[in-house]
Design a protein around this motif. Structure first.
Motif, PDB file in Angstrom:
ATOM      1  N   LEU A  11       1.241  -0.669   0.114  1.00  0.00           N
ATOM      2  CA  LEU A  11       0.022  -0.307   0.275  1.00  0.00           C
ATOM      3  C   LEU A  11       0.696   1.213   0.332  1.00  0.00           C
ATOM      4  O   LEU A  11       1.826   1.651   0.588  1.00  0.00           O
ATOM      5  CB  LEU A  11      -0.859  -0.177   1.381  1.00  0.00           C
ATOM      6  N   VAL A  12       0.419   2.181  -0.630  1.00  0.00           N
ATOM      7  CA  VAL A  12       1.333   3.459  -1.095  1.00  0.00           C
ATOM      8  C   VAL A  12       0.186   4.948  -0.903  1.00  0.00           C
ATOM      9  O   VAL A  12      -0.590   4.386  -1.818  1.00  0.00           O
ATOM     10  CB  VAL A  12       1.905   3.288  -2.246  1.00  0.00           C
ATOM     11  N   GLN A  13       0.732   5.960  -0.922  1.00  0.00           N
ATOM     12  CA  GLN A  13       0.499   6.685  -0.977  1.00  0.00           C
ATOM     13  C   GLN A  13      -0.041   7.177  -2.442  1.00  0.00           C
ATOM     14  O   GLN A  13       1.068   7.333  -2.787  1.00  0.00           O
ATOM     15  CB  GLN A  13       0.817   7.455  -0.077  1.00  0.00           C
ATOM     16  N   PRO A  14      -0.932   8.559  -3.107  1.00  0.00           N
ATOM     17  CA  PRO A  14      -0.387   8.554  -4.426  1.00  0.00           C
ATOM     18  C   PRO A  14       0.847   9.841  -4.885  1.00  0.00           C
ATOM     19  O   PRO A  14       1.092  10.470  -3.277  1.00  0.00           O
ATOM     20  CB  PRO A  14      -1.688  10.185  -4.453  1.00  0.00           C
ATOM     21  N   GLY A  15       1.594   9.695  -5.452  1.00  0.00           N
ATOM     22  CA  GLY A  15       2.843  10.744  -5.943  1.00  0.00           C
ATOM     23  C   GLY A  15       3.960   9.431  -4.304  1.00  0.00           C
ATOM     24  O   GLY A  15       4.912  10.209  -5.627  1.00  0.00           O
ATOM     25  N   GLY A  16       3.662   8.487  -3.645  1.00  0.00           N
ATOM     26  CA  GLY A  16       5.032   7.823  -3.777  1.00  0.00           C
ATOM     27  C   GLY A  16       5.418   6.775  -4.617  1.00  0.00           C
ATOM     28  O   GLY A  16       5.235   6.504  -6.445  1.00  0.00           O
ATOM     29  N   TYR A 104       6.520 -18.141 -19.168  1.00  0.00           N
ATOM     30  CA  TYR A 104       5.801 -18.178 -17.526  1.00  0.00           C
ATOM     31  C   TYR A 104       5.071 -16.964 -16.542  1.00  0.00           C
ATOM     32  O   TYR A 104       5.415 -16.069 -17.023  1.00  0.00           O
ATOM     33  CB  TYR A 104       7.001 -18.650 -16.340  1.00  0.00           C
ATOM     34  N   TRP A 105       4.489 -17.483 -15.881  1.00  0.00           N
ATOM     35  CA  TRP A 105       3.925 -15.985 -14.674  1.00  0.00           C
ATOM     36  C   TRP A 105       4.423 -16.404 -13.538  1.00  0.00           C
ATOM     37  O   TRP A 105       4.239 -17.582 -12.974  1.00  0.00           O
ATOM     38  CB  TRP A 105       2.691 -16.214 -15.083  1.00  0.00           C
ATOM     39  N   GLY A 106       4.439 -15.257 -12.689  1.00  0.00           N
ATOM     40  CA  GLY A 106       4.519 -15.385 -11.642  1.00  0.00           C
ATOM     41  C   GLY A 106       2.866 -15.479 -10.971  1.00  0.00           C
ATOM     42  O   GLY A 106       1.998 -15.324 -11.539  1.00  0.00           O
ATOM     43  N   GLN A 107       2.892 -15.341  -9.646  1.00  0.00           N
ATOM     44  CA  GLN A 107       1.596 -15.455  -8.442  1.00  0.00           C
ATOM     45  C   GLN A 107       1.083 -14.381  -8.506  1.00  0.00           C
ATOM     46  O   GLN A 107      -0.572 -14.071  -8.862  1.00  0.00           O
ATOM     47  CB  GLN A 107       2.157 -15.906  -7.417  1.00  0.00           C
ATOM     48  N   GLY A 108       1.451 -13.304  -8.379  1.00  0.00           N
ATOM     49  CA  GLY A 108       1.313 -12.012  -8.664  1.00  0.00           C
ATOM     50  C   GLY A 108       1.343 -11.216  -7.433  1.00  0.00           C
ATOM     51  O   GLY A 108       1.585 -12.314  -5.964  1.00  0.00           O
ATOM     52  N   THR A 109       1.162 -10.065  -7.403  1.00  0.00           N
ATOM     53  CA  THR A 109       1.557  -8.799  -6.040  1.00  0.00           C
ATOM     54  C   THR A 109       0.636  -8.359  -6.323  1.00  0.00           C
ATOM     55  O   THR A 109       0.671  -7.198  -6.850  1.00  0.00           O
ATOM     56  CB  THR A 109       3.192  -8.701  -6.297  1.00  0.00           C
ATOM     57  N   GLN A 110      -0.179  -7.986  -4.925  1.00  0.00           N
ATOM     58  CA  GLN A 110      -0.818  -6.431  -5.056  1.00  0.00           C
ATOM     59  C   GLN A 110      -0.278  -5.287  -4.742  1.00  0.00           C
ATOM     60  O   GLN A 110       0.577  -4.684  -3.805  1.00  0.00           O
ATOM     61  CB  GLN A 110      -1.963  -7.003  -3.341  1.00  0.00           C
ATOM     62  N   VAL A 111      -0.814  -4.227  -5.810  1.00  0.00           N
ATOM     63  CA  VAL A 111       0.225  -3.192  -5.408  1.00  0.00           C
ATOM     64  C   VAL A 111      -1.600  -1.993  -4.914  1.00  0.00           C
ATOM     65  O   VAL A 111      -2.216  -2.004  -5.768  1.00  0.00           O
ATOM     66  CB  VAL A 111       0.657  -2.435  -6.919  1.00  0.00           C
ATOM     67  N   THR A 112      -1.656  -1.105  -3.984  1.00  0.00           N
ATOM     68  CA  THR A 112      -3.043   0.017  -4.028  1.00  0.00           C
ATOM     69  C   THR A 112      -2.317   0.650  -3.597  1.00  0.00           C
ATOM     70  O   THR A 112      -1.584   0.974  -2.296  1.00  0.00           O
ATOM     71  CB  THR A 112      -3.551  -1.195  -3.247  1.00  0.00           C
ATOM     72  N   VAL A 113      -2.351   2.197  -4.550  1.00  0.00           N
ATOM     73  CA  VAL A 113      -2.400   3.383  -4.514  1.00  0.00           C
ATOM     74  C   VAL A 113      -3.433   4.323  -3.783  1.00  0.00           C
ATOM     75  O   VAL A 113      -4.731   4.127  -4.704  1.00  0.00           O
ATOM     76  CB  VAL A 113      -1.961   4.098  -5.647  1.00  0.00           C
ATOM     77  N   SER A 114      -3.384   4.696  -2.522  1.00  0.00           N
ATOM     78  CA  SER A 114      -4.599   5.071  -1.778  1.00  0.00           C
ATOM     79  C   SER A 114      -3.901   5.669  -0.837  1.00  0.00           C
ATOM     80  O   SER A 114      -3.133   5.678  -0.035  1.00  0.00           O
ATOM     81  CB  SER A 114      -5.578   4.023  -1.182  1.00  0.00           C
ATOM     82  N   SER A 115      -4.946   6.879  -0.697  1.00  0.00           N
ATOM     83  CA  SER A 115      -4.763   7.704   0.539  1.00  0.00           C
ATOM     84  C   SER A 115      -5.195   7.093   1.924  1.00  0.00           C
ATOM     85  O   SER A 115      -4.935   8.044   2.810  1.00  0.00           O
ATOM     86  CB  SER A 115      -5.771   8.922   0.491  1.00  0.00           C
TER      87      SER A 115
END
Length: 115
Positions: A11-16, A104-115
């Motif tokens: 989780l990261v803030q907008p602009g991060g 090949y594909w990885g399992q995935g990692t979540q990226v969430t951009v939110s305040s």
């Protein structure tokens, strides 16, 4: 058995910024192309960035100037440096690696951009 393991999401803030890593194992010849795709809820999986073994890169228009893809061929590892993140970047990010005969594909990692 080829395995791609992603790390660095969160989780990261907008602009991060965030840096994703993907380490591949189980292949001796390396990968011609490595990179990243992403899939947001209700959306199709889309290309984010790719890089060839020679260093040629390709980016989606939506991330140009903000994201940088790189790789360490000796370690079969690909990175995605994400700067100036926007809420619309929120998605599951999947590592991708292609040899001459198979992808090949990885399992995935979540990226969430939110305040």
């Amino acid at each position: 058995q080829v395995q791609l393991v992603e790390s660095g999401g969160g989780l990261v803030q907008p602009g991060g910024s965030l840096r994703l890593s993907c380490a591949a194992s189980g292949i001796s010849s390396g990968f011609n192309v490595m990179g990243w795709y992403r899939q947001a809820p209700g959306q199709q999986r889309e290309l984010v960035a790719t890089i060839t073994s020679g260093g040629t890169t390709n980016y989606a228009d939506s991330v140009k100037g903000r994201f940088t893809v790189s790789r360490n061929n000796a370690k079969n590892t690909v990175y995605l440096q994400m700067n100036s993140l926007k809420p619309e970047d929120t998605a599951v990010y999947y590592c991708y690696a292609a040899a001459l005969w198979r992808s090949y594909w990885g399992q995935g990692t979540q990226v969430t951009v939110s305040s």
